[in-house]
Write a protein that holds these residues in place. Structure first.
Motif, PDB file in Angstrom:
ATOM      1  N   PRO A 179     -58.854  -0.469 -13.821  1.00 50.35           N
ATOM      2  CA  PRO A 179     -59.174   0.746 -14.569  1.00 50.35           C
ATOM      3  C   PRO A 179     -60.653   1.083 -14.522  1.00 50.35           C
ATOM      4  O   PRO A 179     -61.508   0.195 -14.362  1.00 50.35           O
ATOM      5  CB  PRO A 179     -58.726   0.405 -15.998  1.00 50.35           C
ATOM      6  N   ILE A 180     -60.974   2.361 -14.706  1.00 54.06           N
ATOM      7  CA  ILE A 180     -62.348   2.818 -14.511  1.00 54.06           C
ATOM      8  C   ILE A 180     -63.324   2.172 -15.487  1.00 54.06           C
ATOM      9  O   ILE A 180     -64.491   1.969 -15.145  1.00 54.06           O
ATOM     10  CB  ILE A 180     -62.424   4.357 -14.582  1.00 54.06           C
ATOM     11  N   ALA A 181     -62.889   1.830 -16.672  1.00 53.63           N
ATOM     12  CA  ALA A 181     -63.790   1.216 -17.649  1.00 53.63           C
ATOM     13  C   ALA A 181     -63.816  -0.299 -17.543  1.00 53.63           C
ATOM     14  O   ALA A 181     -64.513  -0.959 -18.327  1.00 53.63           O
ATOM     15  CB  ALA A 181     -63.395   1.631 -19.059  1.00 53.63           C
ATOM     16  N   ALA A 182     -63.091  -0.869 -16.580  1.00 52.95           N
ATOM     17  CA  ALA A 182     -63.033  -2.325 -16.445  1.00 52.95           C
ATOM     18  C   ALA A 182     -63.044  -2.731 -14.974  1.00 52.95           C
ATOM     19  O   ALA A 182     -62.083  -3.319 -14.466  1.00 52.95           O
ATOM     20  CB  ALA A 182     -61.780  -2.865 -17.138  1.00 52.95           C
ATOM     21  N   PRO A 183     -64.124  -2.421 -14.253  1.00 54.39           N
ATOM     22  CA  PRO A 183     -64.166  -2.777 -12.825  1.00 54.39           C
ATOM     23  C   PRO A 183     -64.149  -4.287 -12.633  1.00 54.39           C
ATOM     24  O   PRO A 183     -64.925  -5.007 -13.261  1.00 54.39           O
ATOM     25  CB  PRO A 183     -65.482  -2.170 -12.353  1.00 54.39           C
ATOM     26  N   ASP A 184     -63.266  -4.746 -11.782  1.00 55.29           N
ATOM     27  CA  ASP A 184     -63.090  -6.179 -11.545  1.00 55.29           C
ATOM     28  C   ASP A 184     -63.933  -6.615 -10.352  1.00 55.29           C
ATOM     29  O   ASP A 184     -63.420  -7.073  -9.328  1.00 55.29           O
ATOM     30  CB  ASP A 184     -61.605  -6.465 -11.312  1.00 55.29           C
ATOM     31  N   PHE A 185     -65.264  -6.450 -10.482  1.00 61.01           N
ATOM     32  CA  PHE A 185     -66.156  -6.772  -9.373  1.00 61.01           C
ATOM     33  C   PHE A 185     -66.225  -8.278  -9.142  1.00 61.01           C
ATOM     34  O   PHE A 185     -66.203  -9.070 -10.101  1.00 61.01           O
ATOM     35  CB  PHE A 185     -67.575  -6.283  -9.669  1.00 61.01           C
ATOM     36  N   PRO A 186     -66.377  -8.700  -7.886  1.00 58.13           N
ATOM     37  CA  PRO A 186     -66.731 -10.100  -7.620  1.00 58.13           C
ATOM     38  C   PRO A 186     -68.194 -10.334  -8.006  1.00 58.13           C
ATOM     39  O   PRO A 186     -68.905  -9.399  -8.404  1.00 58.13           O
ATOM     40  CB  PRO A 186     -66.517 -10.224  -6.111  1.00 58.13           C
ATOM     41  N   TYR A 187     -68.640 -11.565  -7.857  1.00 56.16           N
ATOM     42  CA  TYR A 187     -70.001 -11.911  -8.281  1.00 56.16           C
ATOM     43  C   TYR A 187     -70.877 -12.280  -7.089  1.00 56.16           C
ATOM     44  O   TYR A 187     -70.418 -12.351  -5.961  1.00 56.16           O
ATOM     45  CB  TYR A 187     -69.956 -13.048  -9.310  1.00 56.16           C
ATOM     46  N   ASP A 188     -72.158 -12.459  -7.372  1.00 54.04           N
ATOM     47  CA  ASP A 188     -73.154 -12.858  -6.372  1.00 54.04           C
ATOM     48  C   ASP A 188     -73.298 -11.800  -5.285  1.00 54.04           C
ATOM     49  O   ASP A 188     -73.466 -12.108  -4.103  1.00 54.04           O
ATOM     50  CB  ASP A 188     -72.778 -14.209  -5.762  1.00 54.04           C
ATOM     51  N   LEU A 189     -73.292 -10.539  -5.700  1.00 51.47           N
ATOM     52  CA  LEU A 189     -73.382  -9.421  -4.768  1.00 51.47           C
ATOM     53  C   LEU A 189     -74.828  -9.094  -4.417  1.00 51.47           C
ATOM     54  O   LEU A 189     -75.744  -9.272  -5.227  1.00 51.47           O
ATOM     55  CB  LEU A 189     -72.741  -8.176  -5.378  1.00 51.47           C
ATOM     56  N   ASP A 190     -75.021  -8.544  -3.210  1.00 49.53           N
ATOM     57  CA  ASP A 190     -76.336  -8.055  -2.789  1.00 49.53           C
ATOM     58  C   ASP A 190     -76.541  -6.590  -3.148  1.00 49.53           C
ATOM     59  O   ASP A 190     -77.679  -6.168  -3.398  1.00 49.53           O
ATOM     60  CB  ASP A 190     -76.497  -8.217  -1.272  1.00 49.53           C
ATOM     61  N   LEU A 191     -75.449  -5.808  -3.150  1.00 50.43           N
ATOM     62  CA  LEU A 191     -75.562  -4.359  -3.325  1.00 50.43           C
ATOM     63  C   LEU A 191     -74.304  -3.800  -3.959  1.00 50.43           C
ATOM     64  O   LEU A 191     -73.191  -4.152  -3.565  1.00 50.43           O
ATOM     65  CB  LEU A 191     -75.774  -3.689  -1.953  1.00 50.43           C
ATOM     66  N   ILE A 192     -74.493  -2.924  -4.940  1.00 49.76           N
ATOM     67  CA  ILE A 192     -73.429  -2.055  -5.442  1.00 49.76           C
ATOM     68  C   ILE A 192     -73.890  -0.625  -5.203  1.00 49.76           C
ATOM     69  O   ILE A 192     -75.020  -0.259  -5.527  1.00 49.76           O
ATOM     70  CB  ILE A 192     -73.140  -2.296  -6.932  1.00 49.76           C
ATOM     71  N   PHE A 193     -73.013   0.174  -4.620  1.00 55.65           N
ATOM     72  CA  PHE A 193     -73.376   1.511  -4.155  1.00 55.65           C
ATOM     73  C   PHE A 193     -72.343   2.511  -4.654  1.00 55.65           C
ATOM     74  O   PHE A 193     -71.133   2.257  -4.608  1.00 55.65           O
ATOM     75  CB  PHE A 193     -73.402   1.515  -2.624  1.00 55.65           C
ATOM     76  N   THR A 194     -72.818   3.673  -5.117  1.00 52.72           N
ATOM     77  CA  THR A 194     -71.892   4.758  -5.455  1.00 52.72           C
ATOM     78  C   THR A 194     -72.517   6.088  -5.076  1.00 52.72           C
ATOM     79  O   THR A 194     -73.706   6.316  -5.319  1.00 52.72           O
ATOM     80  CB  THR A 194     -71.512   4.729  -6.947  1.00 52.72           C
TER      81      THR A 194
END
Length: 261
Positions: free
Chosen positions: A136-151
């Motif tokens: 859901p849009i209010a609960a993004p299930d991102f992984p961890y230890d990322l270099d970049l998040i882009f939108t």
């Protein structure tokens, strides 16, 4: 659901405009267009992962400049946040290469709203170094230890009226937690008139630049850099981005935030 949400959901597919000579007033820090020491992205843009339709859009979206601004490199772990049709997902897949990884996020609400978004996330999931998430849009299930998040062209969607008022805050907090120290959060969106309130997210599919900075900094990020490359003097910033008078030629801001080390 309301028609405004339909239009907002497709905002990510609107093309950016060429840079004009006159630049918008931007606060400190100094404006830059790319991170130093970045790779040559010509091979990325030529990748067979990408479609002919993608390549036809590169000039108007100034994709090489955008890639330089993100600083993406082979081996990076990247999230493409609210992927739309997957244009940037395919680019990042090619850019990070077999040693890197891309997570493509299409919010569940978007998938349930328009069939093309379901098709785009399925196509992204089929790429060898891409995994899709559909939370859901209010609960993004991102992984961890990322270099970049882009939108790109979708941050304003976090403020659409059908969604909870704290949606943007929750997404920004999730982004902060998911990035490694020193990682980057890059936001591109359509300029609203300076000082505009959040009603423009629904009414015009735009957002005030300073609102984005305040919200993202509130999650713990530092403002790292900005680029005027997608500014267009001819955009009054008062028209709906789907209005034929400006569609495909909106002024857009590029902001790079950094998670402190």
């Amino acid at each position: 659901m309301r028609n405004a949400f339909v239009l907002a959901a497709v905002a990510g597919l609107v093309l950016s405009a060429p840079a004009a000579a006159q630049l918008p007033p931007l606060p400190a820090p100094p404006v830059v267009q790319s991170m130093p020491g970045g790779p040559d992205y010509a091979a990325v843009l030529a990748s067979p992962i990408r479609t002919d339709e993608d390549r036809a859009r590169d000039e108007t979206r100034q994709t090489a400049i955008v890639l330089g601004f993100t600083g993406v490199r082979p081996g990076w772990k990247v999230v493409d946040m609210i992927i739309g049709g997957g244009y940037f997902t395919r680019i990042f897949s090619a850019a990070v290469g077999p040693g890197g990884h891309v997570t493509a996020w299409q919010p569940a609400e978007f998938i349930g709203f328009q069939a093309s978004y379901a098709e785009a996330i399925e196509a992204a999931d089929a790429l060898p170094n891409v995994d899709a998430i559909r939370s859901p849009i209010a609960a993004p299930d991102f992984p961890y230890d990322l270099d970049l998040i882009f939108t790109a062209q979708n941050y304003h969607d976090l403020h659409l009226r059908p969604f909870a008022a704290d949606t943007a805050a929750r997404v920004n907090t999730a982004a902060f937690s998911a990035l490694k120290p020193g990682g980057f959060y890059v936001v591109i969106d359509h300029y609203a008139v300076d000082g505009s309130d959040l009603s423009v997210a629904d009414d015009l599919h735009r957002i005030d630049h300073d609102t984005v900075v305040r919200e993202v900094e509130a999650a713990g990020f530092e403002l790292d850099s900005m680029s005027p490359a997608l500014w267009n003097d001819d955009d009054p910033r008062t028209a709906n981005v789907f209005d034929e008078s400006i569609r495909g030629r909106t002024s857009q801001f590029m902001i790079r935030f950094r998670k402190p080390e």
